[in-house]
Design an enzyme around this catalytic site. Structure first.
Site, PDB file in Angstrom:
ATOM      1  CG  HIS A  83       5.406   8.241   3.435  1.00 34.34           C
ATOM      2  ND1 HIS A  83       5.835   7.617   2.277  1.00 34.34           N
ATOM      3  CD2 HIS A  83       4.070   8.024   3.502  1.00 34.34           C
ATOM      4  CE1 HIS A  83       4.797   7.051   1.669  1.00 34.34           C
ATOM      5  NE2 HIS A  83       3.720   7.282   2.395  1.00 34.34           N
ATOM      6  CG  PHE A  84       7.613   6.415   9.879  1.00 31.07           C
ATOM      7  CD1 PHE A  84       7.491   5.312  10.724  1.00 31.07           C
ATOM      8  CD2 PHE A  84       8.776   6.550   9.135  1.00 31.07           C
ATOM      9  CE1 PHE A  84       8.502   4.365  10.801  1.00 31.07           C
ATOM     10  CE2 PHE A  84       9.792   5.608   9.221  1.00 31.07           C
ATOM     11  CZ  PHE A  84       9.652   4.514  10.055  1.00 31.07           C
ATOM     12  CG  HIS A  85       0.878   7.444   6.933  1.00 29.21           C
ATOM     13  ND1 HIS A  85       0.117   8.314   6.177  1.00 29.21           N
ATOM     14  CD2 HIS A  85       1.514   6.635   6.046  1.00 29.21           C
ATOM     15  CE1 HIS A  85       0.290   8.047   4.899  1.00 29.21           C
ATOM     16  NE2 HIS A  85       1.135   7.029   4.790  1.00 29.21           N
ATOM     17  CG  HIS A 123      -1.826  -1.228   1.242  1.00 29.63           C
ATOM     18  ND1 HIS A 123      -2.812  -1.524   0.325  1.00 29.63           N
ATOM     19  CD2 HIS A 123      -1.768  -2.275   2.090  1.00 29.63           C
ATOM     20  CE1 HIS A 123      -3.338  -2.699   0.628  1.00 29.63           C
ATOM     21  NE2 HIS A 123      -2.716  -3.174   1.680  1.00 29.63           N
TER      22      HIS A 123
END
Length: 137
Positions: free
Chosen positions: A99-101, A92
């Site tokens: 990147h970290f959400h 996904h």
């Protein structure tokens, strides 16, 4: 600069070519609000070093990412939240820059929804997998 970096939306944000709602910036890290949030306070924490997957980023460019995600969770007042980091299309990932959400989960409708398709295994298979991974660490 590679053509991949030149076309990378996050690299453009780092350079200032694309505006963002910047929440934190240091020499190696940038954090900003997600423009397509899953919930109020959804933010991204990225290394300034361009790499597609976590394994492409040098360790010294990763040290601030989780502490900043933690500060964002606290700053948003999120009582429940997810920290998410995807690697590859099948997992996904949509932007080819690590990147970290930090995604607040205020209620069942907002935030991250997860399917957890558990698989059955047995002790012998787990032991073999354990030995295989342990040898490579």
């Amino acid at each position: 600069m590679s053509s991949r970096m030149a076309s990378c939306i996050f690299c453009k944000i780092i350079k200032g070519d694309i505006p963002c709602f910047k929440l934190y910036e240091s020499e190696k890290t940038l954090a900003f609000l997600d423009i397509n949030p899953l919930s109020r306070g959804h933010a991204l924490v990225i290394p300034k070093f361009h790499g597609e997957k976590l394994t492409d980023i040098p360790d010294d460019h990763l040290t601030e990412l989780l502490p900043i995600a933690k500060k964002l969770a606290l700053a948003t007042g999120a009582k429940e939240y997810n920290i998410l980091q995807n690697n590859g299309r099948g997992a996904h990932q949509e932007v080819d820059h690590v990147h970290f959400h930090m995604i607040p989960k205020p209620n069942p409708e907002e935030g991250l929804g997860i399917s957890w398709p558990q698989q059955t295994t047995d002790t012998d298979k787990l032991k073999a997998l354990y030995e295989e991974i342990k040898q490579k660490l």
